[in-house]
Design an enzyme around this catalytic site. Sequence first.
Site, PDB file in Angstrom:
ATOM      1  N   ASN A 397      -2.453  -3.496   9.176  1.00  0.00           N
ATOM      2  CA  ASN A 397      -1.720  -4.684   9.598  1.00  0.00           C
ATOM      3  C   ASN A 397      -0.902  -4.404  10.850  1.00  0.00           C
ATOM      4  O   ASN A 397      -1.255  -4.836  11.938  1.00  0.00           O
ATOM      5  CB  ASN A 397      -0.833  -5.155   8.437  1.00  0.00           C
ATOM      6  CG  ASN A 397      -0.154  -6.481   8.741  1.00  0.00           C
ATOM      7  OD1 ASN A 397      -0.251  -6.989   9.846  1.00  0.00           O
ATOM      8  ND2 ASN A 397       0.518  -7.044   7.769  1.00  0.00           N
ATOM      9  N   ASP A 398       0.155  -3.611  10.714  1.00  0.00           N
ATOM     10  CA  ASP A 398       1.041  -3.370  11.852  1.00  0.00           C
ATOM     11  C   ASP A 398       0.317  -2.734  13.033  1.00  0.00           C
ATOM     12  O   ASP A 398       0.638  -3.005  14.184  1.00  0.00           O
ATOM     13  CB  ASP A 398       2.199  -2.447  11.432  1.00  0.00           C
ATOM     14  CG  ASP A 398       3.144  -3.148  10.475  1.00  0.00           C
ATOM     15  OD1 ASP A 398       3.159  -4.393  10.478  1.00  0.00           O
ATOM     16  OD2 ASP A 398       3.856  -2.455   9.734  1.00  0.00           O
TER      17      ASP A 398
END
Lengths: 470, 102
Positions: A397-398
């Site tokens: 995600n990040d």
Amino acid sequence: MDPAVWDIGYLIASILFILGLKKLGHPRTAPTGNLYGALGMLLAVVVTIAQMDFGVIDNFVLIAGGLLIGGLIGYVMAIRVQMTGMPEMVALFNGFGGAASALVAASEVFRRIEENTFPTDLELYVAWIAIGLSALVGWMTLTGSLLAMMKLKGGIELFGTWYRTPTWGPGWLNYVKGIFLVVIVALIYMSIEEPGNQDYVIGIIILSCILGILFVLPIGGADMPVVVSLLNSLSGIAAAFTGFIISNNVLIIAGSMVGAAGLILTNIMCKAMNRQLIDVLFKSFGGSDKEQVTRTKVGSDPEEVAMICDGISKCVIVPGYGMAVSQCQHQVREFADLLEANGCEVKYGIHPVAGRMPGHMNVLLAEANVPYEKLIEMDDINSEMGECDVAIVVGANDTVNPAARSNEGPLAGMPIINVDKARVVVMVKRSLSVGYAGVDNDLFYEDNTMMLFGDGKKMMTELVSSMKDL
Amino acid sequence: MELLSLIGAITIFILAIFLGFELITKVPATLHTPLMSGANAISGITVVGALIFSNTAFNNGNPGSAAWLAFFALILATINVVGGFAVTNRMLNMIAGKRRGK
């Protein structure tokens, strides 16, 4: 024979450690480096035992027993641990190392108190300062590493209930840490003034344990690799201080060398995340206040994705922690094989901090027999992203969040893999929830993004069977 | 520890720190974890201290808390050393083993 001759053995051990550490930094020589380190350690242990004077024969049995028990536990833990649990295991071993140094220091104090013999003058100062510092660093390393380990796991199970590891640290906590440190230094000073009083030593131990927890508590899970690396450096320093207590050069050399090298490695990791070490340690980031997700996105199903993937010519797979958690690296590999059988070029984009530890993804994919040369580092894969037909993000995600390109928020400036440059982005993820940094990801809501909601293993398995059915 | 040997020990301490700084320069991301784990195993050298203290503390007749602390330290340090090298070896085998097979 002059006992000093034994020191040559220690010297050779030190050289083996230096060469070992040097070789561990290069891919081709790393296994040899590890072997050198192990040989050095074996030599140091053998030399130590060889020059021992066993008063009673039981001692030998006891020491051999201790080595055997520890060795067995360590070995079993090392071979039984899952590849995904590796970061936690490193943190745990590290904590044990720190605790061992601290226990040696404590043992020296209690022995002196029991025998009521204390050194004088310079010797007292050296011994007690070394004991105090070894205790401070060692106990801090133990509690800090244990907390870091729990943070890497995300929580702990106690009596059948799952507790999330908290991340908490208001600004004033830094002052509290400062006060703790000052008090500990004062206690070390007082223990020198009154070496027979064990209360001071116990005070140092308790405060150091609390300090280790306070130190790690405010730091979010995303930064744990950096913290574990720093704690690793600290445990080296603790061993060096222990070396001062027993006046042994091999401890001083190996300990301070690991301490310094660990610091450099910590810095390298920080750079990979585009973060400053000071910010990591003293500014709370990630995990603390998770944003509420209000936007929605319609999920896709595996058949849809399989159809998109049919006949494409270039695919980049970007794995993240989710792949580690669901253990789906074999399914990912299987999927890649199917694509390749259709003449598609498949590469893996590896973000330097994907997962919970640098190199985490490489280890997992290697386990699934993915050839090494298909794992492409971030900078190289980014230059190819424009010609990529489908980017498949598995549980990351990040590390793919375009928000990092803006100048605001906790992710600002972190280098990312530009999956949004691909024609279609497929994200395999359990929900729209935020990542460790606590930042919403705009990528989810783009028109060319397809979300496959669900557990990584289940989704990849379904994707593979859909591909076969086409 | 006499003054001369103390200064000797401090000299070694400081030189080893500089050595450590120079030893690690550019490390590919793949090797970060194995390097950390290997370095961690080396810092288990404190096992030498635990060995020496286990012996002296048990040698003086009736073992007290000092002896058991040293013995506990010995076990923990050995876990650190053996586990550390074994885990590093496992990781490196996975990374390097595949490459050799290409």
